[in-house]
Scaffold this motif. Sequence first.
Motif, PDB file in Angstrom:
ATOM      1  N   GLU A   1      36.832  49.344  53.278  1.00 55.42           N
ATOM      2  CA  GLU A   1      36.322  48.071  52.806  1.00 55.42           C
ATOM      3  C   GLU A   1      36.300  48.034  51.275  1.00 55.42           C
ATOM      4  OE1 GLU A   1      32.536  46.082  53.812  1.00 55.42           O
ATOM      5  OE2 GLU A   1      33.193  46.625  55.834  1.00 55.42           O
ATOM      6  N   LYS A   2      35.945  49.137  50.688  1.00 57.04           N
ATOM      7  CA  LYS A   2      35.916  49.230  49.237  1.00 57.04           C
ATOM      8  C   LYS A   2      37.310  49.047  48.667  1.00 57.04           C
ATOM      9  CE  LYS A   2      32.978  51.989  46.344  1.00 57.04           C
ATOM     10  NZ  LYS A   2      32.464  53.290  46.021  1.00 57.04           N
ATOM     11  N   LEU A   3      38.282  49.661  49.325  1.00 54.23           N
ATOM     12  CA  LEU A   3      39.674  49.535  48.877  1.00 54.23           C
ATOM     13  C   LEU A   3      40.176  48.089  49.031  1.00 54.23           C
ATOM     14  CD1 LEU A   3      41.273  52.820  50.279  1.00 54.23           C
ATOM     15  CD2 LEU A   3      40.802  52.238  47.910  1.00 54.23           C
ATOM     16  N   LEU A   4      39.786  47.442  50.106  1.00 48.41           N
ATOM     17  CA  LEU A   4      40.195  46.047  50.307  1.00 48.41           C
ATOM     18  C   LEU A   4      39.591  45.135  49.241  1.00 48.41           C
ATOM     19  CD1 LEU A   4      40.004  45.676  54.199  1.00 48.41           C
ATOM     20  CD2 LEU A   4      42.043  45.738  52.759  1.00 48.41           C
ATOM     21  N   ALA A   5      38.343  45.391  48.891  1.00 45.00           N
ATOM     22  CA  ALA A   5      37.700  44.582  47.855  1.00 45.00           C
ATOM     23  C   ALA A   5      38.376  44.817  46.500  1.00 45.00           C
ATOM     24  CB  ALA A   5      36.217  44.924  47.774  1.00 45.00           C
ATOM     25  N   GLN A   6      38.705  46.059  46.211  1.00 47.15           N
ATOM     26  CA  GLN A   6      39.390  46.369  44.937  1.00 47.15           C
ATOM     27  C   GLN A   6      40.779  45.744  44.917  1.00 47.15           C
ATOM     28  OE1 GLN A   6      39.940  50.560  44.220  1.00 47.15           O
ATOM     29  NE2 GLN A   6      40.345  50.244  42.044  1.00 47.15           N
ATOM     30  N   ARG A   7      41.451  45.814  46.071  1.00 52.73           N
ATOM     31  CA  ARG A   7      42.793  45.205  46.168  1.00 52.73           C
ATOM     32  C   ARG A   7      42.721  43.699  45.951  1.00 52.73           C
ATOM     33  NH1 ARG A   7      46.478  43.113  50.095  1.00 52.73           N
ATOM     34  NH2 ARG A   7      48.599  43.698  49.518  1.00 52.73           N
ATOM     35  N   ALA A   8      41.749  43.051  46.554  1.00 50.38           N
ATOM     36  CA  ALA A   8      41.581  41.602  46.396  1.00 50.38           C
ATOM     37  C   ALA A   8      41.297  41.256  44.935  1.00 50.38           C
ATOM     38  CB  ALA A   8      40.463  41.098  47.290  1.00 50.38           C
ATOM     39  N   GLN A   9      40.494  42.077  44.285  1.00 54.28           N
ATOM     40  CA  GLN A   9      40.183  41.850  42.873  1.00 54.28           C
ATOM     41  C   GLN A   9      41.442  42.001  42.026  1.00 54.28           C
ATOM     42  OE1 GLN A   9      37.428  44.673  41.214  1.00 54.28           O
ATOM     43  NE2 GLN A   9      37.182  43.496  39.314  1.00 54.28           N
ATOM     44  N   LEU A  10      42.239  43.021  42.290  1.00 51.86           N
ATOM     45  CA  LEU A  10      43.481  43.237  41.537  1.00 51.86           C
ATOM     46  C   LEU A  10      44.499  42.121  41.790  1.00 51.86           C
ATOM     47  CD1 LEU A  10      43.918  47.108  41.916  1.00 51.86           C
ATOM     48  CD2 LEU A  10      43.246  45.830  39.871  1.00 51.86           C
ATOM     49  N   VAL A  11      44.564  41.638  43.020  1.00 49.40           N
ATOM     50  CA  VAL A  11      45.463  40.516  43.334  1.00 49.40           C
ATOM     51  C   VAL A  11      45.017  39.266  42.581  1.00 49.40           C
ATOM     52  CG1 VAL A  11      46.183  38.950  45.184  1.00 49.40           C
ATOM     53  CG2 VAL A  11      46.240  41.416  45.556  1.00 49.40           C
ATOM     54  N   ALA A  12      43.712  39.045  42.511  1.00 52.33           N
ATOM     55  CA  ALA A  12      43.183  37.890  41.775  1.00 52.33           C
ATOM     56  C   ALA A  12      43.498  38.017  40.288  1.00 52.33           C
ATOM     57  CB  ALA A  12      41.688  37.758  42.002  1.00 52.33           C
ATOM     58  N   GLN A  13      43.366  39.238  39.751  1.00 53.80           N
ATOM     59  CA  GLN A  13      43.709  39.458  38.342  1.00 53.80           C
ATOM     60  C   GLN A  13      45.200  39.216  38.105  1.00 53.80           C
ATOM     61  OE1 GLN A  13      42.481  43.418  37.310  1.00 53.80           O
ATOM     62  NE2 GLN A  13      40.405  42.786  36.734  1.00 53.80           N
ATOM     63  N   ARG A  14      46.003  39.721  39.032  1.00 54.20           N
ATOM     64  CA  ARG A  14      47.451  39.525  38.905  1.00 54.20           C
ATOM     65  C   ARG A  14      47.790  38.038  38.915  1.00 54.20           C
ATOM     66  NH1 ARG A  14      51.095  40.717  43.838  1.00 54.20           N
ATOM     67  NH2 ARG A  14      50.166  38.718  44.276  1.00 54.20           N
ATOM     68  N   ASP A  15      47.178  37.298  39.824  1.00 53.36           N
ATOM     69  CA  ASP A  15      47.427  35.853  39.889  1.00 53.36           C
ATOM     70  C   ASP A  15      46.988  35.169  38.592  1.00 53.36           C
ATOM     71  OD1 ASP A  15      48.457  36.172  42.404  1.00 53.36           O
ATOM     72  OD2 ASP A  15      46.620  35.523  43.443  1.00 53.36           O
ATOM     73  N   GLY A  16      45.871  35.600  38.042  1.00 50.90           N
ATOM     74  CA  GLY A  16      45.404  35.040  36.768  1.00 50.90           C
ATOM     75  C   GLY A  16      46.370  35.350  35.639  1.00 50.90           C
ATOM     76  N   HIS A  17      46.886  36.576  35.620  1.00 46.00           N
ATOM     77  CA  HIS A  17      47.857  36.959  34.589  1.00 46.00           C
ATOM     78  C   HIS A  17      49.157  36.184  34.740  1.00 46.00           C
ATOM     79  CE1 HIS A  17      45.134  39.966  33.192  1.00 46.00           C
ATOM     80  NE2 HIS A  17      45.250  40.751  34.268  1.00 46.00           N
ATOM     81  N   MET A  18      49.592  35.974  35.962  1.00 44.09           N
ATOM     82  CA  MET A  18      50.811  35.201  36.209  1.00 44.09           C
ATOM     83  C   MET A  18      50.609  33.744  35.748  1.00 44.09           C
ATOM     84  SD  MET A  18      53.029  37.280  37.254  1.00 44.09           S
ATOM     85  CE  MET A  18      54.325  36.270  37.880  1.00 44.09           C
ATOM     86  N   ARG A  19      49.415  33.214  35.989  1.00 43.90           N
ATOM     87  CA  ARG A  19      49.121  31.853  35.536  1.00 43.90           C
ATOM     88  C   ARG A  19      49.179  31.789  34.010  1.00 43.90           C
ATOM     89  NH1 ARG A  19      44.223  30.190  34.241  1.00 43.90           N
ATOM     90  NH2 ARG A  19      43.223  31.783  35.521  1.00 43.90           N
ATOM     91  N   HIS A  20      48.621  32.802  33.341  1.00 42.16           N
ATOM     92  CA  HIS A  20      48.669  32.860  31.873  1.00 42.16           C
ATOM     93  C   HIS A  20      50.109  32.952  31.376  1.00 42.16           C
ATOM     94  CE1 HIS A  20      44.439  32.836  31.338  1.00 42.16           C
ATOM     95  NE2 HIS A  20      44.191  34.100  31.644  1.00 42.16           N
ATOM     96  N   LEU A  21      50.914  33.728  32.070  1.00 44.61           N
ATOM     97  CA  LEU A  21      52.328  33.838  31.682  1.00 44.61           C
ATOM     98  C   LEU A  21      53.044  32.492  31.819  1.00 44.61           C
ATOM     99  CD1 LEU A  21      53.471  37.282  33.122  1.00 44.61           C
ATOM    100  CD2 LEU A  21      53.317  36.600  30.733  1.00 44.61           C
ATOM    101  N   ARG A  22      52.753  31.774  32.905  1.00 48.42           N
ATOM    102  CA  ARG A  22      53.365  30.451  33.083  1.00 48.42           C
ATOM    103  C   ARG A  22      52.914  29.499  31.977  1.00 48.42           C
ATOM    104  NH1 ARG A  22      52.428  31.589  38.528  1.00 48.42           N
ATOM    105  NH2 ARG A  22      50.466  30.460  38.482  1.00 48.42           N
ATOM    106  N   GLU A  23      51.654  29.606  31.548  1.00 42.26           N
ATOM    107  CA  GLU A  23      51.144  28.756  30.470  1.00 42.26           C
ATOM    108  C   GLU A  23      51.810  29.088  29.143  1.00 42.26           C
ATOM    109  OE1 GLU A  23      46.937  29.292  30.401  1.00 42.26           O
ATOM    110  OE2 GLU A  23      46.597  28.145  32.231  1.00 42.26           O
TER     111      GLU A  23
END
Length: 165
Positions: A1-23
Motif C-alpha cells: 500500500e505504501k508503494l502504491l501511494a508513492q507510485r501515485a504521488q510520483l505519477v501525479a508529479q510526472r503529470d504536473g511536470h508534463m503539464r509544465h513542459l507543455r506550457e
Amino acid sequence: EKLLAQRAQLVAQRDGHMRHLRELGPVPPAALVERFAAMSRSAQLNALRDVRAELRKFAHVNRKAADQYVSFAEQRDSLLARKQEVDASAAAISALVNTLDQKKNEAIARTFKQVAKNFGDVFKELVPAGRGTLTMQHSAAAGGGGGGGGAGGGGGGGAGGDADA
C-alpha cells in the motif's frame, strides 16, 4: 500500500511536470530522451530542480509573447495587403479623375468653338459690314479656366466686335 501511494504521488508529479513542459512550449522529445536516459533518478530530480530555479528567473517574461508576435505579424500582413488595395484604388480613382477632367475640357472647348461660330454668324447679321469674334482667354491663376474675350477695343466683355469695312 505504501508503494502504491508513492507510485501515485510520483505519477501525479510526472503529470504536473508534463503539464509544465507543455506550457513552456515545444521541446523535441528525442532530445529529452537522449539527455536524461543515462541519468539516475536522483540526478534527473536534481536537474529538474535546477531547471525550475532557472525558470523562476524568467517568471516576469510574457509567455504569450510568441503567440502575440504571430498574431501581430498576421495582422501586419493583412494591413499591408489592404494598404496595397487602397493604393491601387487611389491610383485608379486618380486616373479616372484625370480622364474626366480631360473630357470636360474637350467638351468645353467644343462647346465654345460652336458658340464662337454662332456668335460670328449673329454678329455678321447684326452688323453687315463688320466681323465679330469670340475668344477664350485662359487665366494662369485659375489653372486653365475659361474667361471672356474682349469687346470693342478689348475690354472685359465676352464678345469682340471689330468692324471691318
